[in-house]
Design a protein around this motif. Structure first.
Motif, PDB file in Angstrom:
ATOM      1  N   TYR A 197     -25.674 -18.506 -56.506  1.00 59.52           N
ATOM      2  CA  TYR A 197     -25.488 -19.407 -55.252  1.00 59.52           C
ATOM      3  C   TYR A 197     -24.367 -18.749 -54.304  1.00 59.52           C
ATOM      4  O   TYR A 197     -23.556 -18.033 -54.722  1.00 59.52           O
ATOM      5  CB  TYR A 197     -24.884 -20.747 -55.553  1.00 59.52           C
ATOM      6  CG  TYR A 197     -25.700 -21.488 -56.840  1.00 59.52           C
ATOM      7  CD1 TYR A 197     -26.825 -22.454 -56.016  1.00 59.52           C
ATOM      8  CD2 TYR A 197     -25.856 -21.340 -58.046  1.00 59.52           C
ATOM      9  CE1 TYR A 197     -27.908 -22.914 -57.064  1.00 59.52           C
ATOM     10  CE2 TYR A 197     -26.664 -21.967 -58.660  1.00 59.52           C
ATOM     11  CZ  TYR A 197     -27.644 -22.819 -58.266  1.00 59.52           C
ATOM     12  OH  TYR A 197     -28.512 -23.594 -59.168  1.00 59.52           O
ATOM     13  N   TYR A 275     -25.766 -22.851 -51.130  1.00 60.90           N
ATOM     14  CA  TYR A 275     -26.946 -22.181 -51.012  1.00 60.90           C
ATOM     15  C   TYR A 275     -27.302 -21.192 -52.115  1.00 60.90           C
ATOM     16  O   TYR A 275     -26.604 -20.581 -52.570  1.00 60.90           O
ATOM     17  CB  TYR A 275     -26.985 -21.159 -49.655  1.00 60.90           C
ATOM     18  CG  TYR A 275     -26.143 -21.845 -48.544  1.00 60.90           C
ATOM     19  CD1 TYR A 275     -26.895 -22.735 -47.562  1.00 60.90           C
ATOM     20  CD2 TYR A 275     -24.961 -21.739 -48.076  1.00 60.90           C
ATOM     21  CE1 TYR A 275     -26.363 -23.182 -46.703  1.00 60.90           C
ATOM     22  CE2 TYR A 275     -24.235 -22.192 -47.154  1.00 60.90           C
ATOM     23  CZ  TYR A 275     -24.974 -23.181 -46.431  1.00 60.90           C
ATOM     24  OH  TYR A 275     -24.350 -23.790 -45.275  1.00 60.90           O
ATOM     25  N   SER A 276     -28.905 -21.540 -52.250  1.00 65.99           N
ATOM     26  CA  SER A 276     -29.352 -20.468 -53.443  1.00 65.99           C
ATOM     27  C   SER A 276     -29.255 -19.249 -52.762  1.00 65.99           C
ATOM     28  O   SER A 276     -29.292 -19.042 -51.411  1.00 65.99           O
ATOM     29  CB  SER A 276     -30.790 -21.006 -53.671  1.00 65.99           C
ATOM     30  OG  SER A 276     -31.654 -20.741 -52.763  1.00 65.99           O
ATOM     31  N   ASP A 277     -29.514 -18.265 -53.531  1.00 67.07           N
ATOM     32  CA  ASP A 277     -29.696 -16.707 -52.866  1.00 67.07           C
ATOM     33  C   ASP A 277     -30.822 -16.690 -52.168  1.00 67.07           C
ATOM     34  O   ASP A 277     -30.772 -16.003 -50.968  1.00 67.07           O
ATOM     35  CB  ASP A 277     -29.596 -15.807 -53.984  1.00 67.07           C
ATOM     36  CG  ASP A 277     -30.823 -15.913 -55.209  1.00 67.07           C
ATOM     37  OD1 ASP A 277     -31.596 -16.960 -54.925  1.00 67.07           O
ATOM     38  OD2 ASP A 277     -30.992 -15.132 -55.924  1.00 67.07           O
ATOM     39  N   THR A 278     -31.874 -17.475 -52.310  1.00 68.39           N
ATOM     40  CA  THR A 278     -33.219 -17.448 -51.435  1.00 68.39           C
ATOM     41  C   THR A 278     -32.756 -18.070 -50.057  1.00 68.39           C
ATOM     42  O   THR A 278     -32.907 -17.837 -49.081  1.00 68.39           O
ATOM     43  CB  THR A 278     -34.415 -18.108 -51.946  1.00 68.39           C
ATOM     44  OG1 THR A 278     -34.574 -17.436 -52.974  1.00 68.39           O
ATOM     45  CG2 THR A 278     -35.395 -17.810 -51.175  1.00 68.39           C
ATOM     46  N   GLU A 279     -32.077 -19.165 -50.193  1.00 63.18           N
ATOM     47  CA  GLU A 279     -31.702 -20.094 -48.778  1.00 63.18           C
ATOM     48  C   GLU A 279     -30.604 -19.193 -48.130  1.00 63.18           C
ATOM     49  O   GLU A 279     -31.004 -18.948 -46.697  1.00 63.18           O
ATOM     50  CB  GLU A 279     -31.058 -21.337 -49.292  1.00 63.18           C
ATOM     51  CG  GLU A 279     -32.061 -22.209 -50.083  1.00 63.18           C
ATOM     52  CD  GLU A 279     -31.496 -23.609 -50.398  1.00 63.18           C
ATOM     53  OE1 GLU A 279     -31.988 -24.555 -50.675  1.00 63.18           O
ATOM     54  OE2 GLU A 279     -30.112 -23.524 -51.040  1.00 63.18           O
ATOM     55  N   TYR A 280     -29.866 -18.560 -48.671  1.00 61.91           N
ATOM     56  CA  TYR A 280     -28.874 -17.668 -47.988  1.00 61.91           C
ATOM     57  C   TYR A 280     -29.523 -16.604 -47.252  1.00 61.91           C
ATOM     58  O   TYR A 280     -29.346 -16.336 -46.184  1.00 61.91           O
ATOM     59  CB  TYR A 280     -27.878 -17.301 -48.836  1.00 61.91           C
ATOM     60  CG  TYR A 280     -27.000 -16.257 -48.443  1.00 61.91           C
ATOM     61  CD1 TYR A 280     -25.833 -16.508 -47.523  1.00 61.91           C
ATOM     62  CD2 TYR A 280     -26.941 -14.691 -48.682  1.00 61.91           C
ATOM     63  CE1 TYR A 280     -25.034 -15.754 -46.738  1.00 61.91           C
ATOM     64  CE2 TYR A 280     -26.132 -13.884 -48.055  1.00 61.91           C
ATOM     65  CZ  TYR A 280     -25.098 -14.279 -47.147  1.00 61.91           C
ATOM     66  OH  TYR A 280     -24.303 -13.304 -46.580  1.00 61.91           O
ATOM     67  N   GLN A 281     -30.401 -15.900 -48.040  1.00 58.25           N
ATOM     68  CA  GLN A 281     -31.017 -14.902 -47.354  1.00 58.25           C
ATOM     69  C   GLN A 281     -31.704 -15.088 -46.084  1.00 58.25           C
ATOM     70  O   GLN A 281     -31.733 -14.142 -45.330  1.00 58.25           O
ATOM     71  CB  GLN A 281     -32.035 -14.168 -48.554  1.00 58.25           C
ATOM     72  CG  GLN A 281     -31.570 -13.393 -49.541  1.00 58.25           C
ATOM     73  CD  GLN A 281     -31.018 -12.053 -49.242  1.00 58.25           C
ATOM     74  OE1 GLN A 281     -31.056 -11.592 -48.057  1.00 58.25           O
ATOM     75  NE2 GLN A 281     -31.020 -11.309 -50.417  1.00 58.25           N
ATOM     76  N   LYS A 282     -32.132 -16.446 -46.060  1.00 56.15           N
ATOM     77  CA  LYS A 282     -32.867 -16.849 -44.742  1.00 56.15           C
ATOM     78  C   LYS A 282     -32.032 -16.952 -43.798  1.00 56.15           C
ATOM     79  O   LYS A 282     -32.313 -16.903 -42.712  1.00 56.15           O
ATOM     80  CB  LYS A 282     -33.632 -18.180 -45.032  1.00 56.15           C
ATOM     81  CG  LYS A 282     -34.852 -17.816 -46.054  1.00 56.15           C
ATOM     82  CD  LYS A 282     -35.595 -19.361 -46.027  1.00 56.15           C
ATOM     83  CE  LYS A 282     -36.804 -19.026 -47.269  1.00 56.15           C
ATOM     84  NZ  LYS A 282     -37.293 -20.502 -47.582  1.00 56.15           N
ATOM     85  N   THR A 283     -30.730 -17.198 -44.005  1.00 54.92           N
ATOM     86  CA  THR A 283     -29.814 -17.388 -42.860  1.00 54.92           C
ATOM     87  C   THR A 283     -29.383 -15.912 -42.294  1.00 54.92           C
ATOM     88  O   THR A 283     -28.669 -15.829 -41.130  1.00 54.92           O
ATOM     89  CB  THR A 283     -28.441 -18.011 -43.183  1.00 54.92           C
ATOM     90  OG1 THR A 283     -27.857 -17.077 -44.184  1.00 54.92           O
ATOM     91  CG2 THR A 283     -28.788 -19.300 -43.921  1.00 54.92           C
TER      92      THR A 283
END
Length: 284
Positions: A197, A275-283
């Protein structure tokens, strides 16, 4: 007056300056054409009195990368903690150590595992030439010199930082190396319930150590108000650098590390987002 200074991306950086100084976006972009970009020059350019900064309390954001196996339940209960609290409170890290039969006694400066005692001491006394001693010294250093919560004021990608903190706590790797017990890290990394996270939080400027803002380590002659001004002017310097780099260097965001005071915690009420790592990557 209290304001949030967020420099984690271009848009929030420029918004922070607009809100702080009540200056329009076009005027800030126009300022970037100057040869010198600094807080002092910025204030002079816009005829802003430096004393105005003393009337504003800054809450400054950071990003912190962590892993846990309880869907951040402990984070919401305890908050972000330093390495000493991580191995003494009821955290996923401490529970993992207990599960593997590892006991850390900070009062005695010892780690007990598999009927053996490893003494790292009650303070860090420097680095020796002995490889065996250095494994113990790494533990002492982590507890007594480098126990603070670390993060990023800004970065291109918090997940790509060295140390593999997106896979396991750095201290866990130090303990595994000392005990010659790689299974400690492997079980953590391979546990499907353990997820990465990125925590975004906003805390008072005073919670950050001065080392986040300068390489100078001696502040004997600094008054508290001088340190506060130094921090504020430096975070504005960072803001201007961020905006300049984004506009002139294809969106590049330079890396600025943040270090909290050694015994500080970040309460969950200070979290802006988890943020999950996936959610963060989208930012990004």
């Amino acid at each position: 007056m209290t304001t949030i200074i967020d420099i984690t991306s271009f848009e929030v950086t420029i918004k922070s300056l607009i809100d702080l100084f009540d200056i329009g976006r076009p005027q800030i972009i126009e300022y970037l054409k100057r040869e010198e970009l600094s807080c002092d020059d910025f204030l002079a350019y816009f005829s802003i009195n430096e004393s105005n900064l003393s009337t504003v309390d800054f809450l400054v954001t950071s990003l912190h990368v962590t892993t846990n196996d309880d869907e951040c339940k402990s984070l919401n209960e305890i908050g972000l903690v330093n390495s000493i609290d991580a191995v003494t409170l009821n955290t996923p890290f401490n529970r993992h150590l207990k599960k593997h039969g590892i006991d850390i006694d900070l009062k005695m400066g010892e780690i007990k595992y598999n009927k053996q005692t490893y003494t790292f001491g009650q303070k860090f006394e420097g680095w020796s030439q002995s490889e065996e001693r250095r494994l113990l010294e790494h533990i002492a250093y982590k507890f007594y010199c480098d126990r603070q919560i670390n993060g990023f004021f800004c970065t291109d990608n918090a997940l790509s930082y060295g140390g593999n903190v997106n896979r396991r706590p750095e201290l866990m790797n130090n303990i595994a190396n000392l005990l010659n017990y790689n299974k400690l890290v492997e079980d953590w990394s391979n546990n499907s319930n353990n997820k990465c996270y990125v925590i975004k939080f906003a805390i008072p400027l005073s919670t950050y150590s001065v080392e986040s803002f300068t390489n100078t380590t001696t502040f004997d002659n600094f008054k508290e108000k001088d340190i506060d001004l130094l921090k504020k002017k430096t975070i504005i310097d960072y803001s201007l650098s961020n905006i300049y780099n984004y506009v002139n260097h294809q969106g590049y965001v330079c890396e600025r590390l943040s270090f909290l005071q050694p015994d500080s915690r970040v309460k969950s009420s200070d979290f802006i987002g988890i943020y999950s790592d996936t959610e963060y990557q989208k930012t990004l």
